[in-house]
Write an enzyme that holds these catalytic residues in place. Structure first.
Site, mmCIF file in Angstrom:
data_model
loop_
_atom_site.group_PDB
_atom_site.id
_atom_site.type_symbol
_atom_site.label_atom_id
_atom_site.label_comp_id
_atom_site.label_asym_id
_atom_site.label_seq_id
_atom_site.Cartn_x
_atom_site.Cartn_y
_atom_site.Cartn_z
ATOM 1 N N ASP A 102 0.834 -1.205 0.000
ATOM 2 C CA ASP A 102 0.000 0.000 0.000
ATOM 3 C C ASP A 102 0.870 1.258 0.000
ATOM 4 O O ASP A 102 1.877 1.325 0.715
ATOM 5 C CB ASP A 102 -0.850 -0.037 1.276
ATOM 6 C CG ASP A 102 -1.957 0.993 1.280
ATOM 7 O OD1 ASP A 102 -2.793 0.969 0.370
ATOM 8 O OD2 ASP A 102 -1.994 1.818 2.217
ATOM 9 N N GLU B 163 14.724 -15.122 0.291
ATOM 10 C CA GLU B 163 15.091 -16.221 1.200
ATOM 11 C C GLU B 163 14.082 -17.365 1.122
ATOM 12 O O GLU B 163 14.334 -18.454 1.611
ATOM 13 C CB GLU B 163 15.103 -15.719 2.655
ATOM 14 C CG GLU B 163 16.211 -14.747 2.981
ATOM 15 C CD GLU B 163 15.950 -14.055 4.324
ATOM 16 O OE1 GLU B 163 15.156 -14.573 5.146
ATOM 17 O OE2 GLU B 163 16.539 -12.982 4.520
#
Ligand code: GLC
Length: 556
Positions: free
Chosen positions: A219, A270
């Site tokens: 956002d 990751e």
């Protein structure tokens, strides 16, 4: 696990799922309401996943469902690691996610990092703490101007109307410092120069990634960094308040935001499974927008210049050309979007006859209301065109039914803070957020069993109910299904397009042997001999594409 493997097959570099995905935005409070309290919820979403599977979408993006006092419909988060009781529980979220994954549908959640709710524990601590304290340093607190600090620190104006600063009362009862809020006063901005804020958001990302989400819609991804010193700034008259129209604004699109996304890119990397970031960044040009998706930053960003393009062939050709060039130039897919929970639904917007800046909305007294028949035709044509473009496309719940904007919501039901902060001068965004109609004859059109609905549903929406459209081969729902299915079969999400000349009022191109034409003019476009239609945006006879229609076809 077998089910998850199905999701991970696209992991080869360059063929990541988000490069071509059709992503369906769910606005949880208005999608499906299992509890019957008039506000949609996570179990409601789970119960309707088969409908999304049959629509054919690759992923869903959920607008915020985290703990929130709902002052801005959940974009005011009080706890980033929990579900608001309105929407259910974390267990309901896990169940929804597992059920979506088992159907091969990925799940993106909304992350709101520019600001929190004023009810967030950190902000409550900041209010109790002294000026200059580490608690205040997580937000943007400043002394006021004027003799006694009675004037706001600068002249910035909130996106929702009124000033961008709110004054607090200090612990000893005296009028005190001011805090910055780009949006409502209940949405204080974080200070993104603060290391503690950065670490907290890395941890929030990991919280949801560990649960198995496939990515985040970020956002206000162009607002988190403000120009140092917070200088005064006078907006250009009639500028888009989210920053879409202006070259330089001290709180939009500052260079520093990119460091944040480079950092987040590493966090996502990751994890396995091509997790993705999609930024909500309103910027004046596509070349600026493309900076958000350089190879080490976000994966996607919304194409708002495309969304904001009026029904005009020349402008549409230009924005498509530029999108492919600019996003392609940084190795990112172009995205396409026509509607979301912040803009007038495109079945109405594309036929408006007066200006309607982003966030203004349409209400009973608005000028320039659309002819609804023309609006729906244009919307179907616009989507027929959009789903033929290479890249990733976003759909907003209800557009697959051809829903128009709800334009006659009585004032007393309005909830958008924009309405309140402008004293009713701007209607705001409620008209695109009305709960969906699922069946014509049920209470609340099948949104729930009780008939409760947080915004009133227009009576004429019975004809747009999903159940009604299911049975009509020519419905908007069945058009969307066909387009999405063919798009997948023909791998239209990848590759490039070749422009064709079908006259000044046409947008025309081909993708291999598939030709696409949209007619934005007032005269039919004759395609000539040997044409076989693959899809028509609405049924027409002969070989001429009528005004406000589009088609996919092949030639003998
Ligand atoms: C984004 C959201 C919008 C919200 C605002 C503040 O623009 O899409 O709905 O009001 O941010 O969080």
């Amino acid at each position: 696990m077998a089910q998850l493997e199905q999701l991970e097959q696209s992991a080869a570099p360059g063929s990541e799922w988000w490069r071509t995905a059709v992503i369906y935005q769910i606005y949880p409070r208005s999608f499906a309401d299992a509890s019957g309290d008039g506000i949609g919820d996570l179990p409601g979403i789970t119960s309707r996943l088969d409908d999304l599977k049959s629509l054919g979408v690759d992923a869903i993006w959920l607008s915020p469902f985290m703990t929130s006092p709902q002052k801005d419909a959940g974009y005011d988060v009080a706890d980033y690691r929990d579900v608001d009781p309105l929407f259910g529980t974390l267990a309901d979220f896990d169940e929804m996610l597992a059920q979506a994954h088992s159907r091969g549908i990925r799940v993106i959640v909304d992350l709101v990092p520019n600001h929190s709710s004023d009810q967030h524990a950190w902000f409550q601590e900041a209010l109790k703490a002294a000026p200059g304290s580490p608690e205040r340093a997580r937000y943007v607190f400043r002394d006021g101007r004027g003799e006694n600090g009675e004037l706001p620190p600068n002249n910035w104006q909130s996106v929702f109307g009124g000033g961008m600063w709110e004054r607090v009362t200090e612990a000893d009862g005296t009028p005190g410092q001011w805090y910055l809020h780009i949006f409502d006063a209940t949405q204080p901005d974080f200070d993104w120069t603060n290391e503690e804020v950065k670490e907290e958001f890395r941890s929030i990302l990991r919280f949801w990634l560990d649960r198995g989400v496939d990515g985040f819609r970020v956002d206000v991804a162009h607002g988190m960094v403000k120009e140092a010193g917070l200088p005064d700034y006078a907006p250009v008259a009639d500028a888009d308040s989210m920053g879409g129209g202006e070259e330089y604004v001290p709180y939009w699109g500052q260079d520093g935001v990119h460091d944040i996304y480079r950092d987040w890119h590493q966090v996502l990397a990751e994890y396995d499974g091509d997790r993705a970031l999609c930024g909500e960044a309103w910027l004046p040009t596509l070349s600026r927008t493309a900076l958000w998706v350089r190879p080490d930053e976000m994966h996607q960003t919304f194409n708002f210049p495309y969304l904001m393009t009026p029904w005009d062939a020349q402008q549409l050709r230009e924005v498509i050309r530029e999108s492919l060039e600019e996003f392609g130039g940084v190795g990112a897919p172009s995205t396409w979007v026509l509607s979301n929970h912040d803009v007038v639904r495109h079945a109405s917007r594309l036929a408006l006859t007066a200006d309607n800046p982003q966030g203004e909305g349409i209400g009973p007294k608005s000028e320039g209301k659309p002819d609804q028949v023309v609006g729906l035709s244009r919307a179907r044509a616009a989507t027929t065109l959009m789903l033929a473009l290479p890249g990733s496309a976003y759909l907003y719940q209800g557009e697959e039914l051809g829903l128009p904007e709800a334009m006659e919501i009585p004032d007393e039901f309005r909830q958008d803070p924009t309405w309140f902060r402008t004293n009713g001068e701007r209607y705001g965004r409620d008209g695109c957020r009305v709960p969906l109609p699922w069946s014509a004859d049920a209470p609340a059109f099948g949104f729930n069993d009780t008939g409760a609905s947080w915004l009133p549903q227009p009576a004429e929406w019975a004809t747009f109910a999903r159940e009604v459209e299911e049975k009509d081969a020519d419905s908007t729902l069945n058009l969307y299904r066909r387009l999405i299915e063919l798009r997948r079969d023909r791998s239209l999400g990848t590759g490039s397009l070749v422009w064709e000349d079908a006259g000044a009022d046409a947008v025309a191109f081909h993708r291999g042997d598939l030709h696409i034409v949209a007619n934005l003019g007032e005269q039919p476009i004759e395609l000539g001999e040997g044409v076989t239609f693959v899809v028509q945006s609405e049924p027409f006879a002969g070989t001429a594409v009528p005004p406000n229609a589009a088609a996919w076809f092949t030639r003998a």
